[in-house]
Design a protein around this motif. Sequence first.
Motif, mmCIF file in Angstrom:
data_model
loop_
_atom_site.group_PDB
_atom_site.id
_atom_site.type_symbol
_atom_site.label_atom_id
_atom_site.label_comp_id
_atom_site.label_asym_id
_atom_site.label_seq_id
_atom_site.Cartn_x
_atom_site.Cartn_y
_atom_site.Cartn_z
ATOM 1 N N GLU A 52 0.769 -1.075 -0.047
ATOM 2 C CA GLU A 52 -0.040 0.115 0.142
ATOM 3 C C GLU A 52 0.785 1.396 0.063
ATOM 4 O OE1 GLU A 52 -3.530 2.179 2.690
ATOM 5 O OE2 GLU A 52 -3.170 -0.168 2.885
ATOM 6 N N VAL A 53 1.965 1.338 0.730
ATOM 7 C CA VAL A 53 2.644 2.298 0.796
ATOM 8 C C VAL A 53 3.326 2.486 -0.693
ATOM 9 C CG1 VAL A 53 5.021 3.156 1.595
ATOM 10 C CG2 VAL A 53 3.286 2.450 3.387
ATOM 11 N N SER A 54 3.979 1.684 -1.261
ATOM 12 C CA SER A 54 4.568 1.589 -2.593
ATOM 13 C C SER A 54 3.576 2.099 -3.479
ATOM 14 C CB SER A 54 5.111 0.395 -3.084
ATOM 15 O OG SER A 54 6.051 -0.340 -2.281
ATOM 16 N N GLU A 55 2.401 1.820 -3.446
ATOM 17 C CA GLU A 55 1.232 2.201 -4.455
ATOM 18 C C GLU A 55 0.921 3.716 -4.182
ATOM 19 O OE1 GLU A 55 -3.235 1.266 -5.668
ATOM 20 O OE2 GLU A 55 -2.262 0.003 -4.631
ATOM 21 N N ARG A 56 0.872 3.996 -3.018
ATOM 22 C CA ARG A 56 0.441 5.384 -2.578
ATOM 23 C C ARG A 56 1.481 6.451 -2.778
ATOM 24 N NH1 ARG A 56 -2.315 6.046 2.913
ATOM 25 N NH2 ARG A 56 -2.401 8.194 2.355
ATOM 26 N N MET A 57 2.790 5.953 -2.443
ATOM 27 C CA MET A 57 3.820 6.769 -2.703
ATOM 28 C C MET A 57 4.078 7.074 -4.249
ATOM 29 S SD MET A 57 7.686 6.320 -1.094
ATOM 30 C CE MET A 57 7.140 5.459 0.021
ATOM 31 N N THR A 58 3.872 6.238 -5.163
ATOM 32 C CA THR A 58 4.100 6.309 -6.128
ATOM 33 C C THR A 58 3.157 7.143 -7.124
ATOM 34 O OG1 THR A 58 5.188 4.002 -6.442
ATOM 35 C CG2 THR A 58 4.332 5.103 -8.814
ATOM 36 N N GLN A 59 1.701 6.874 -6.563
ATOM 37 C CA GLN A 59 0.743 7.759 -7.240
ATOM 38 C C GLN A 59 0.837 9.367 -6.731
ATOM 39 O OE1 GLN A 59 -1.365 6.317 -9.427
ATOM 40 N NE2 GLN A 59 -1.729 8.504 -9.759
ATOM 41 N N THR A 60 1.468 9.664 -5.368
ATOM 42 C CA THR A 60 1.381 10.825 -5.143
ATOM 43 C C THR A 60 2.641 11.452 -5.714
ATOM 44 O OG1 THR A 60 0.898 10.144 -2.785
ATOM 45 C CG2 THR A 60 2.134 12.217 -3.038
ATOM 46 N N ILE A 61 3.836 10.913 -6.131
ATOM 47 C CA ILE A 61 4.850 11.469 -6.844
ATOM 48 C C ILE A 61 4.564 11.706 -8.175
ATOM 49 C CG2 ILE A 61 7.189 11.115 -7.809
ATOM 50 C CD1 ILE A 61 7.830 9.848 -5.312
ATOM 51 N N VAL A 62 3.805 10.819 -8.788
ATOM 52 C CA VAL A 62 3.241 10.842 -10.366
ATOM 53 C C VAL A 62 2.160 11.968 -10.405
ATOM 54 C CG1 VAL A 62 1.943 9.713 -12.157
ATOM 55 C CG2 VAL A 62 3.789 8.618 -10.812
ATOM 56 N N ASP A 63 1.208 12.065 -9.544
ATOM 57 C CA ASP A 63 0.398 13.116 -9.625
ATOM 58 C C ASP A 63 1.181 14.655 -9.390
ATOM 59 O OD1 ASP A 63 -1.576 11.430 -9.846
ATOM 60 O OD2 ASP A 63 -2.309 11.271 -7.828
ATOM 61 N N LEU A 79 -0.753 14.134 -30.730
ATOM 62 C CA LEU A 79 0.415 13.654 -30.203
ATOM 63 C C LEU A 79 0.441 13.390 -28.549
ATOM 64 C CD1 LEU A 79 3.512 15.480 -32.114
ATOM 65 C CD2 LEU A 79 2.430 13.207 -32.588
ATOM 66 N N ASP A 80 -0.922 13.508 -28.243
ATOM 67 C CA ASP A 80 -1.089 13.304 -26.748
ATOM 68 C C ASP A 80 -0.756 11.767 -26.379
ATOM 69 O OD1 ASP A 80 -2.112 15.627 -26.523
ATOM 70 O OD2 ASP A 80 -4.449 15.254 -26.502
ATOM 71 N N PHE A 81 -0.720 11.001 -27.273
ATOM 72 C CA PHE A 81 -0.413 9.544 -26.777
ATOM 73 C C PHE A 81 1.267 9.365 -26.580
ATOM 74 C CE2 PHE A 81 1.038 9.817 -31.194
ATOM 75 C CZ PHE A 81 2.246 9.112 -31.470
ATOM 76 N N LEU A 82 1.972 10.530 -26.827
ATOM 77 C CA LEU A 82 3.321 10.477 -26.504
ATOM 78 C C LEU A 82 3.337 10.544 -24.939
ATOM 79 C CD1 LEU A 82 5.210 12.223 -29.378
ATOM 80 C CD2 LEU A 82 5.109 9.886 -28.598
ATOM 81 N N ALA A 83 2.610 11.865 -24.547
ATOM 82 C CA ALA A 83 2.350 12.192 -23.094
ATOM 83 C C ALA A 83 2.021 11.111 -22.036
ATOM 84 C CB ALA A 83 1.529 13.471 -22.938
ATOM 85 N N GLU A 84 1.043 10.328 -22.676
ATOM 86 C CA GLU A 84 0.623 9.173 -22.191
ATOM 87 C C GLU A 84 1.779 8.115 -21.926
ATOM 88 O OE1 GLU A 84 -3.114 7.863 -23.890
ATOM 89 O OE2 GLU A 84 -4.000 9.381 -23.571
ATOM 90 N N LYS A 85 2.317 7.646 -22.899
ATOM 91 C CA LYS A 85 3.325 6.916 -22.660
ATOM 92 C C LYS A 85 4.608 7.323 -21.866
ATOM 93 C CE LYS A 85 2.851 4.425 -27.465
ATOM 94 N NZ LYS A 85 2.500 3.036 -26.648
ATOM 95 N N THR A 86 4.838 8.855 -21.994
ATOM 96 C CA THR A 86 6.011 9.199 -21.091
ATOM 97 C C THR A 86 5.611 8.978 -19.756
ATOM 98 O OG1 THR A 86 6.601 10.724 -22.769
ATOM 99 C CG2 THR A 86 7.420 11.099 -20.758
ATOM 100 N N ASN A 87 4.308 9.392 -19.450
ATOM 101 C CA ASN A 87 3.826 9.138 -17.900
ATOM 102 C C ASN A 87 3.775 7.939 -17.547
ATOM 103 O OD1 ASN A 87 2.340 10.695 -15.717
ATOM 104 N ND2 ASN A 87 0.771 8.917 -16.340
ATOM 105 N N LYS A 92 6.673 3.826 -14.188
ATOM 106 C CA LYS A 92 7.172 2.534 -13.914
ATOM 107 C C LYS A 92 8.616 2.787 -13.300
ATOM 108 C CE LYS A 92 8.698 -1.641 -16.548
ATOM 109 N NZ LYS A 92 9.029 -1.990 -17.567
ATOM 110 N N LEU A 93 9.243 3.849 -13.541
ATOM 111 C CA LEU A 93 10.346 4.241 -13.108
ATOM 112 C C LEU A 93 10.401 4.637 -11.734
ATOM 113 C CD1 LEU A 93 13.660 5.126 -13.182
ATOM 114 C CD2 LEU A 93 12.790 7.462 -13.774
ATOM 115 N N VAL A 94 9.528 5.563 -11.202
ATOM 116 C CA VAL A 94 8.970 5.843 -9.967
ATOM 117 C C VAL A 94 8.986 4.653 -9.131
ATOM 118 C CG1 VAL A 94 7.823 7.038 -8.229
ATOM 119 C CG2 VAL A 94 8.188 8.186 -10.398
ATOM 120 N N LEU A 95 8.038 3.635 -9.751
ATOM 121 C CA LEU A 95 7.467 2.451 -8.822
ATOM 122 C C LEU A 95 8.856 1.793 -8.392
ATOM 123 C CD1 LEU A 95 5.426 0.597 -7.543
ATOM 124 C CD2 LEU A 95 4.907 -0.299 -9.929
ATOM 125 N N SER A 96 9.646 1.438 -9.204
ATOM 126 C CA SER A 96 11.021 0.661 -9.396
ATOM 127 C C SER A 96 11.780 1.173 -8.145
ATOM 128 C CB SER A 96 11.696 0.644 -10.629
ATOM 129 O OG SER A 96 12.413 1.738 -10.914
#
Length: 300
Positions: A52-63, A79-87, A92-96
């Motif tokens: 739960e901490v991993s999930e919430r911490m990742t989401q907090t940083i991404v947001d 080109l909005d799909f590029l923003a989605e792929k980058t996000n 994934k980087l933050v979660l790792s």
Amino acid sequence: MRRATPYLLSVVLVVAVLLSSVAVWANKQVTNTDYFVKTVTPLADDPVVQAEVSERMTQTIVDAVNIDGRLGAYLPGQLDFLAEKTNAAFQKLVLSQVNKLVDSDAFRKLWSGAARLGHISIKQALTGDGVANTVLAGVLSLQSFIQAVIDALVAQGATFLEEISFIGSDFSIEIIQPETIESIRGWVDVLQKSATLLPLFVLLLSALIIYASRSKWRGAKLVSAAWMLGATLVVAAVKICENIYRNSLAAGNETPMQVYRALTDGLNQAGVQLFFVAVLLLVVIVVSHMVKRKRYESIR
């Protein structure tokens, strides 16, 4: 009336056993920061808490970083799909990195430190000394966890994160509801006195029941039975309160539930141990009475 007195007192004893157990446990949790920290620190190795901490911490940083919004302002609509792929790649980087932190000794130290600060703020709020904001006092802040992840990401080359402020990011675990703090504020002195006087009252009342009984061994049996019932009520109260607390939590918010279980585990174990002590005492009383009775019959 004299015959009924021991039975009436035994009912009072049942309630006294329950209240004294809760008072001793609550006083230790509220006033002893070291004991509180020792109780909740093992949760840093709990898979449920870690997930739960991993999930919430990742989401907090991404947001807070908001890759979609930052890139979307510069990319045309097609080109909005590029923003989605980058996000998605950034998430994934933050979660790792978060998972590395959660699996490290640094996480245990951060968790222990957050627990200590959280308990100190609760203690200050309850005594009216230092912290007036009960909303802030009732939470275990994990802001330092976010900063540790950001520092690690910056060290890996994500230097743009240095320009983003994560102060005030909503990442905390509620230990005790603000309404509860308000309702019990100023009662710490009463709790401390109760934790001292109620156990003494239980012992004195037990002795009084035995003294008031026409047969001492029957009085001892009443005391043992009252202790057993009181201990049973302690265990039942922990379970009932757990169900009530669970129903008050939002779906998927399991960490506060794990904190509750860790905090009440000592009370639950005390109830179980008291029950078996009372059972052992009852067995000893019954066996000794039977032996004494056989000896008396053999003499006759």
